[in-house]
Design a protein around this motif. Structure first.
Motif, short mmCIF file in Angstrom:
data_model
loop_
_atom_site.label_atom_id
_atom_site.label_comp_id
_atom_site.label_asym_id
_atom_site.label_seq_id
_atom_site.Cartn_x
_atom_site.Cartn_y
_atom_site.Cartn_z
N PRO A 149 0.81 -1.29 0.00
CA PRO A 149 0.01 0.11 -0.15
C PRO A 149 0.83 1.30 0.05
O PRO A 149 2.12 1.20 0.56
CB PRO A 149 -0.75 -0.05 1.35
CG PRO A 149 -0.03 -1.00 2.22
CD PRO A 149 0.53 -2.06 1.18
N THR A 150 0.43 2.37 -0.57
CA THR A 150 1.28 3.46 -0.70
C THR A 150 1.69 3.93 0.66
O THR A 150 0.71 4.03 1.60
CB THR A 150 0.33 4.65 -1.05
OG1 THR A 150 -0.18 4.06 -2.63
CG2 THR A 150 1.33 5.88 -1.53
N GLY A 151 2.65 4.21 0.89
CA GLY A 151 3.24 4.58 2.28
C GLY A 151 3.78 3.52 3.18
O GLY A 151 4.41 3.85 4.01
N ASP A 152 3.64 2.35 2.67
CA ASP A 152 4.11 1.03 3.36
C ASP A 152 5.62 1.06 3.07
O ASP A 152 5.99 0.32 2.25
CB ASP A 152 3.50 -0.15 3.12
CG ASP A 152 3.75 -1.13 3.93
OD1 ASP A 152 4.76 -1.29 4.46
OD2 ASP A 152 2.92 -2.07 4.33
N VAL B 94 9.85 9.16 0.42
CA VAL B 94 9.47 8.43 -0.39
C VAL B 94 10.49 7.74 -1.47
O VAL B 94 10.94 8.55 -1.86
CB VAL B 94 8.22 8.62 -1.08
CG1 VAL B 94 7.43 7.52 -2.00
CG2 VAL B 94 7.16 9.33 -0.11
N THR B 95 10.77 6.71 -1.46
CA THR B 95 11.85 5.83 -2.21
C THR B 95 11.35 5.22 -3.40
O THR B 95 10.21 4.57 -3.38
CB THR B 95 12.61 5.11 -1.44
OG1 THR B 95 13.00 5.40 -0.29
CG2 THR B 95 13.62 4.38 -2.14
N HIS B 96 11.94 5.85 -4.64
CA HIS B 96 11.68 5.23 -5.92
C HIS B 96 12.72 4.48 -6.53
O HIS B 96 13.94 4.76 -6.17
CB HIS B 96 10.94 6.39 -6.78
CG HIS B 96 10.17 7.33 -6.33
ND1 HIS B 96 8.80 6.89 -6.10
CD2 HIS B 96 10.35 8.56 -5.59
CE1 HIS B 96 8.26 7.70 -5.36
NE2 HIS B 96 9.04 8.88 -5.22
N HIS C 213 4.69 1.33 -11.50
CA HIS C 213 4.60 1.82 -10.18
C HIS C 213 4.37 0.51 -9.27
O HIS C 213 3.59 -0.62 -9.81
CB HIS C 213 3.36 2.83 -9.68
CG HIS C 213 2.00 2.29 -10.09
ND1 HIS C 213 1.41 1.72 -8.96
CD2 HIS C 213 1.25 2.67 -11.24
CE1 HIS C 213 0.06 1.44 -9.54
NE2 HIS C 213 0.22 1.94 -10.87
N LEU C 214 4.82 0.65 -8.12
CA LEU C 214 4.98 -0.60 -7.15
C LEU C 214 3.77 -0.54 -6.18
O LEU C 214 3.45 -1.43 -5.33
CB LEU C 214 6.22 -1.01 -6.61
CG LEU C 214 7.42 -1.18 -7.40
CD1 LEU C 214 8.66 -1.37 -6.72
CD2 LEU C 214 6.98 -2.67 -7.96
N ASP C 215 3.05 0.73 -5.85
CA ASP C 215 2.32 0.93 -4.69
C ASP C 215 0.85 0.52 -5.20
O ASP C 215 0.60 0.51 -6.56
CB ASP C 215 2.21 2.30 -4.28
CG ASP C 215 1.68 3.30 -5.31
OD1 ASP C 215 2.44 3.29 -6.51
OD2 ASP C 215 1.05 4.24 -5.09
#
Length: 361
Positions: free
Chosen positions: A18-21, A51-53, A69-71
Motif C-alpha cells: 500500500p502507498t506509504g508502506d 518516499v523511495t523510488h 509503479h509498485l504501490d
C-alpha cells in the motif's frame, strides 16, 4: 506465461505494498532488482520527501523509458483475505491488475531484447496518491529520454493513446458555531454553505467537451446540537484539454460563498495535465507493426478517462504510449484479475517494440 513468470507474479503480489508502506515497498523493490540487475545493471534508489523510488538510467543514450509503479490502493491485511490465486487463465490478488502484472511483463520483456542496457526504467512508489513525490523524477527522466512506454493495464486489450487530465481541490468552509436549540440564528452554518457548493460546482462541467466536476468527499459538524462552524469538501475535476482544466481552475480559485459570513478557502489545482493523442501517434504505429509481425490480433487504441504518469511524460513533450500492461478488469476492486495469456502477448509486443525503437534511435 512461463511458469517462472507466473511465480514472479505470485511473489510480487504476495508482498503487500500500500502507498506509504515503507517496508513493503522496499521488499518489492528488492525483488524487482533481483530480476532486472542482471540485465540492466545496478538500480538506483531515489528518495524524495521520505518516499523511495527505483530507477535505471539506461546509460548515457537510452532509447526508451519504461514506467510503472509498485504501490497499490489495498491496505495491509488484504492479502490474508484475498491471496494470489490462479483459476484457468485468470490470476487474482491485490494489485495484480494495477499494476504488478505490468512490472512482471517489463522484466520478462527486458530478458528478450537485444540491448536491455539501453532501456531506462522508473518504478515509483506513490502513483496511487497522485505521484506527489515522484512527479519530478518522472518529468526529468521523460524529458531526458524522449520516448516513454507506460506499463499500466490495458483497457480490454487496447492501448491508451490519450488520457484526461485531472485537478484535485480541497475547499474549507468556516462559519460560526451556535447552539442549535437556544440561538441557531446566531450561527453561520459551514454545512449549509457546503451543501450549496455540492449542488453548484457540477455546473462548471462541460458535457460536450468531456469535462467533469465531481464533489467526492464531504465532512462537517461535530455534534447534533451545534451549528457547524467548519466543513470541508473535496472536488475531482477531469478534462481532455489543458484549456478546460485551466478554465475550471480559474473559477475554483475565485469561489465565493452563498452563505453570509462564511469564509471559503480553496486549496489545490491541476494535478495531471492531459495526455493528448498526438504524443502517441508514432508509438502506436510501431506497436501495430510489431503486432502484425508477431501474428497477433490488430492493436486497438482507446482514449481513457483516468489519468496516469503518462500524463506527466506527455506534458514535457515525450512521445508516450500507455496501457502496455495486460488485459483484465477490476482495478482497485476486490474482483481484480489479469489474463495470463495476455501477459505473454504483451511480453512479446513490448520486447519487439523495444528492439525496434532501439534500432531507430
Amino acid at each position: 506465461m512461463s511458469a517462472r513468470d507466473v511465480d514472479r507474479l505470485d511473489r510480487l503480489v504476495s508482498i503487500e505494498t500500500p502507498t506509504g508502506d515503507v517496508a513493503g515497498l522496499a521488499a518489492a523493490q528488492d525483488l524487482v532488482r533481483s530480476w532486472l540487475e542482471p540485465l540492466v545493471g545496478d538500480g538506483v534508489l531515489e528518495t524524495v520527501d521520505g518516499v523511495t523510488h527505483l530507477r535505471w538510467s539506461g546509460g548515457d543514450d537510452p532509447s526508451v523509458l519504461l514506467i510503472g509503479h509498485l504501490d497499490t490502493v489495498f491496505p495491509a491485511g488484504t492479502l490474508a483475505e484475498r491471496p494470489f490465486r490462479i483459476d484457468g487463465d485468470r490470476a487474482t490478488g491485490p494489485g495484480v491488475f494495477d499494476m504488478k502484472a505490468g512490472v512482471v511483463i517489463l522484466a520478462a520483456a527486458l530478458e528478450r531484447v537485444a540491448r536491455p542496457e539501453r532501456v531506462a526504467v522508473l518504478l515509483t512508489s506513490d502513483e496511487e496518491v497522485g505521484s506527489i513525490t515522484s512527479r519530478g523524477l518522472i518529468e526529468r527522466e521523460a524529458a531526458r529520454v524522449g520516448t516513454v512506454l507506460v506499463l499500466e493495464p490495458s483497457l480490454d486489450g487496447a492501448l491508451k493513446i490519450a488520457r484526461r487530465g485531472g485537478s484535485i481541490y480541497r475547499v474549507a468552509f468556516t462559519g460560526r458555531a451556535a447552539h442549535a436549540g437556544l440561538e441557531p440564528w446566531k450561527g453561520r452554518s459551514a454545512l449549509a454553505e457546503l451543501a450549496h457548493q455540492v449542488l453548484a460546482l457540477p455546473e462548471l462541467a462541460d458535457d460536450e467537451r468531456g469535462t467533469t466536476v465531481s464533489p467526492t468527499v464531504a465532512q462537517a459538524g461535530t455534534v447534533t446540537n451545534v451549528i457547524p462552524e467548519h466543513a470541508e469538501l473535496r472536488i475531482d475535476v477531469r478534462a481532455w484539454t489543458l484549456d478546460e482544466l485551466e478554465r475550471v481552475d480559474e473559477r475554483m480559485q475565485e469561489l465565493g460563498a452563498h452563505t453570509p459570513d462564511v469564509r471559503v478557502d480553496v486549496d489545490g489545482g491541476i494535478n495531471r495535465p492531459p495526455m493528448e493523442e498526438s504524443v502517441s501517434t508514432e508509438l502506436l504505429a510501431c506497436a501495430r507493426r510489431v503486432s502484425e509481425r508477431l501474428g497477433h490480433a490488430e492493436v486497438e487504441a482507446v482514449s481513457a478517462g483516468g489519468a496516469s504518469d503518462g500524463n506527466f511524460t506527455a506534458a514535457v513533450g515525450a512521445r508516450t504510449l500507455d496501457g502496455l500492461g495486460p488485459r483484465g478488469a477490476g482495478a482497485h476492486a476486490d474482483h481484480e484479475w489479469v489474463s495470463l495469456a495476455s501477459m505473454h502477448e504483451r511480453v512479446e509486443l513490448l520486447a519487439g517494440m523495444l528492439d525496434d525503437l532501439d534500432a531507430a534511435s
